[in-house]
Design a protein around this motif. Structure first.
Motif, PDB file in Angstrom:
ATOM      1  N   UNK A 141     -30.427  -2.536 -12.231  1.00 24.48           N
ATOM      2  CA  UNK A 141     -31.040  -2.374 -13.540  1.00 24.48           C
ATOM      3  C   UNK A 141     -32.243  -1.431 -13.526  1.00 24.48           C
ATOM      4  N   UNK A 142     -32.606  -0.908 -12.358  1.00 24.12           N
ATOM      5  CA  UNK A 142     -33.772  -0.043 -12.295  1.00 24.12           C
ATOM      6  C   UNK A 142     -33.478   1.281 -12.978  1.00 24.12           C
ATOM      7  N   UNK A 143     -34.365   1.684 -13.894  1.00 23.25           N
ATOM      8  CA  UNK A 143     -34.186   2.932 -14.622  1.00 23.25           C
ATOM      9  C   UNK A 143     -34.379   4.123 -13.692  1.00 23.25           C
ATOM     10  N   UNK A 144     -33.578   5.158 -13.924  1.00 23.99           N
ATOM     11  CA  UNK A 144     -33.721   6.375 -13.127  1.00 23.99           C
ATOM     12  C   UNK A 144     -35.108   6.973 -13.305  1.00 23.99           C
ATOM     13  N   UNK A 181     -30.216  15.404 -13.446  1.00 25.23           N
ATOM     14  CA  UNK A 181     -31.454  15.584 -14.198  1.00 25.23           C
ATOM     15  C   UNK A 181     -32.249  16.782 -13.693  1.00 25.23           C
ATOM     16  N   UNK A 182     -32.277  16.962 -12.367  1.00 21.92           N
ATOM     17  CA  UNK A 182     -33.004  18.110 -11.813  1.00 21.92           C
ATOM     18  C   UNK A 182     -32.302  19.415 -12.187  1.00 21.92           C
ATOM     19  N   UNK A 183     -30.956  19.405 -12.197  1.00 22.15           N
ATOM     20  CA  UNK A 183     -30.225  20.598 -12.617  1.00 22.15           C
ATOM     21  C   UNK A 183     -30.474  20.879 -14.096  1.00 22.15           C
ATOM     22  N   UNK A 184     -30.593  19.820 -14.916  1.00 20.34           N
ATOM     23  CA  UNK A 184     -30.892  20.019 -16.332  1.00 20.34           C
ATOM     24  C   UNK A 184     -32.232  20.726 -16.530  1.00 20.34           C
ATOM     25  N   UNK A 206     -26.559  10.889  -7.729  1.00 20.03           N
ATOM     26  CA  UNK A 206     -25.802  11.799  -8.599  1.00 20.03           C
ATOM     27  C   UNK A 206     -26.527  12.018  -9.924  1.00 20.03           C
ATOM     28  N   UNK A 207     -27.021  10.933 -10.525  1.00 18.77           N
ATOM     29  CA  UNK A 207     -27.722  11.057 -11.801  1.00 18.77           C
ATOM     30  C   UNK A 207     -29.024  11.832 -11.630  1.00 18.77           C
ATOM     31  N   UNK A 214     -35.806  20.195  -5.130  1.00 16.38           N
ATOM     32  CA  UNK A 214     -34.593  19.407  -5.302  1.00 16.38           C
ATOM     33  C   UNK A 214     -34.491  18.308  -4.238  1.00 16.38           C
ATOM     34  N   UNK A 215     -34.662  18.685  -2.982  1.00 17.13           N
ATOM     35  CA  UNK A 215     -34.528  17.714  -1.900  1.00 17.13           C
ATOM     36  C   UNK A 215     -35.579  16.612  -1.990  1.00 17.13           C
ATOM     37  N   UNK A 216     -36.815  16.981  -2.307  1.00 14.09           N
ATOM     38  CA  UNK A 216     -37.876  15.981  -2.450  1.00 14.09           C
ATOM     39  C   UNK A 216     -37.626  15.085  -3.661  1.00 14.09           C
ATOM     40  N   UNK A 217     -37.028  15.656  -4.699  1.00 11.94           N
ATOM     41  CA  UNK A 217     -36.800  14.896  -5.924  1.00 11.94           C
ATOM     42  C   UNK A 217     -35.722  13.845  -5.803  1.00 11.94           C
ATOM     43  N   UNK A 218     -34.660  14.101  -5.015  1.00 19.72           N
ATOM     44  CA  UNK A 218     -33.567  13.125  -4.909  1.00 19.72           C
ATOM     45  C   UNK A 218     -33.735  12.206  -3.705  1.00 19.72           C
ATOM     46  N   UNK A 219     -34.828  12.375  -2.984  1.00 21.03           N
ATOM     47  CA  UNK A 219     -35.068  11.540  -1.808  1.00 21.03           C
ATOM     48  C   UNK A 219     -35.179  10.067  -2.208  1.00 21.03           C
ATOM     49  N   UNK A 220     -34.485   9.200  -1.486  1.00 20.72           N
ATOM     50  CA  UNK A 220     -34.564   7.747  -1.664  1.00 20.72           C
ATOM     51  C   UNK A 220     -34.070   7.262  -3.026  1.00 20.72           C
ATOM     52  N   UNK A 221     -33.194   8.030  -3.687  1.00 21.67           N
ATOM     53  CA  UNK A 221     -32.638   7.547  -4.952  1.00 21.67           C
ATOM     54  C   UNK A 221     -31.454   6.615  -4.750  1.00 21.67           C
TER      55      UNK A 221
END
Length: 439
Positions: free
Chosen positions: A248-251, A382-385, A377-378, A365-372
């Motif tokens: 349930x944790x929001x992205x 968002x980073x590509x957006x 994928x989501x 990008x790499x720092x942003x998706x770390x530990x997600x």
């Protein structure tokens, strides 16, 4: 081919022991890395198109900046749907969809040039960008998953180095294939007969047809190679690897992801703004022709390519977030020099920003998706957006240039952008120092 999902996430520790790229993934790594080269060609051909459409379609600088608006709006609108589609069909099939859209958009340049309608060209660019949204949404996290988590930023910078190679090649290739070298003054155009003027404009518009048909053919050939290649199955983040704190944790509860989206927005805006108007900038500053200015852009992007390889090597000794801060500060200083000076000093300063922009996209990008975890994928989508920054900045810079009578003034937007990237890097440094594992 069955549309079976292909799970992608962080590798296990056993795979991580194989080095920068885990051995089972080498072929897939090579094929996916080739995509970085191909979307760089499309991205950097736009810098040629902006100047070409000013001439062939009689556009102002602000109007020609809509090339990037249509292109990056495609990224913005398709990134999330692309991420959703790939949860259903897998990354490999998502890549094939992206390549099909890329080839279709490139082929649309032929009829667009026949009718000489700017809107038709913008539609073709939107379709190309829709394909690239699929490719980037798939390729970036896929590359980070092909080895140990600790070297994800370094691995992505290595793959993105080939994006730099494509960026270096594109201005030389596009300038040679598209630019005629014939540039008439407004007085000369006014003096032409209607028939002669129409013939001239038609030939300039049709100059894009063969290069883009060739691009479509190459993309389809690459799609065939990927179709028949076997891609590895990498454990899904939410299954064999780490979970997030709960389903349930929001992205948006991941603070580092929020920061990355903002930083990527300003980075892409700055990058696209500089490259889109570099040809105009060089022509205004030192009075060179369009082909020569395109070559100067190519040399600038050679610095971008070298910076990617150099950044990959430097990250063995300097943390990604610290290198991002250093490069951001230098890029901001170079923009200040480009704005405040004239002649070759301003051109060289602006051209050198490419070297220091080189590591920014993949590192953010790499720092942003770390530990997600299972939300990777989501988060990637968002980073590509955030690439929408590339749609908004060029018209703003072009409008400022039209109003001020100088492209120098518009570059102040890029200076501010680099300072925001510095702030992101500093925030990520604090996150690492505090040992925060999630958000």
């Amino acid at each position: 081919m069955a549309l079976a999902p292909q799970n992608v996430g962080h590798t296990t520790s056993k795979a991580g022991e194989a080095g920068l790229v885990a051995r089972p993934y080498l072929l897939a790594f090579a094929l996916v890395t080739s995509l970085f080269f191909m979307w760089a060609i499309a991205n950097n051909f736009n810098d040629i198109l902006i100047k070409q459409f000013q001439k062939a379609l009689d556009l102002t600088r602000m109007q020609s900046g809509l090339v990037q608006t249509a292109f990056y709006f495609g990224y913005f609108t398709i990134a999330l749907p692309a991420g959703w589609v790939m949860t259903k069909v897998g990354y490999k099939n998502g890549i094939l969809i992206g390549l099909a859209l890329y080839a279709t958009g490139a082929a649309l340049f032929y009829p667009a040039a026949e009718v000489r309608q700017f809107g038709f060209f913008l539609l073709a660019l939107y379709v190309i960008a829709a394909g690239l949204a699929f490719l980037e949404t798939a390729a970036n996290p896929f590359i980070t998953a092909m080895g140990p988590k600790e070297t994800a930023a370094q691995r992505l910078n290595l793959a993105q180095s080939f994006n730099g190679l494509g960026g270096f090649v594109a201005p030389f290739l596009g300038g040679a294939l598209i630019f005629s070298g014939v540039e008439h003054s407004q007085q000369e155009l006014t003096a032409m007969s209607p028939a002669a003027l129409d013939a001239y404009l038609a030939s300039e518009a049709q100059a894009v047809q063969l290069p883009y048909l060739g691009l479509a053919a190459v993309v389809l050939a690459l799609a065939a190679l990927i179709f028949f290649a076997r891609f590895p199955t990498i454990p899904e983040d939410g299954q064999a690897a780490q979970q997030t704190d709960g389903p349930d944790r929001s992205i948006w509860s991941f603070r580092h992801l929020r920061w990355a989206v903002v930083a990527q927005f300003f980075y892409v805006g700055a990058q696209v703004g500089i490259w889109s108007y570099f040809i105009n900038f060089a022509q205004d500053a030192v009075g060179v022709g369009e082909k020569t200015a395109a070559n100067y852009l190519g040399f600038s992007l050679m610095g971008f390519m070298i910076g990617r390889f150099a950044g990959t090597a430097l990250m063995r000794f300097v943390s990604p977030e610290r290198l991002l801060v250093i490069y951001g500060l230098i890029a901001a200083a170079l923009c200040a020099v480009a704005i405040a000076t004239t002649g070759w000093t301003s051109v060289i300063a602006l051209g050198l920003t490419s070297f220091f922009m080189s590591i920014m996209f993949p590192t953010i990008f790499a720092l942003g998706i770390e530990d997600l975890g299972d939300k990777t994928k989501l988060g990637s989508s968002l980073i590509i957006m955030a690439i929408i920054g590339g749609a908004l900045f060029p018209p703003l810079i072009g409008w400022t240039a039209d109003q001020a009578g100088s492209i120098h003034t518009g570059m102040a937007v890029t200076l501010v952008s680099f300072l925001i990237i510095v702030a992101f890097g500093m925030a990520m440094g604090r996150r690492r120092a505090d040992g925060v594992a999630r958000g």
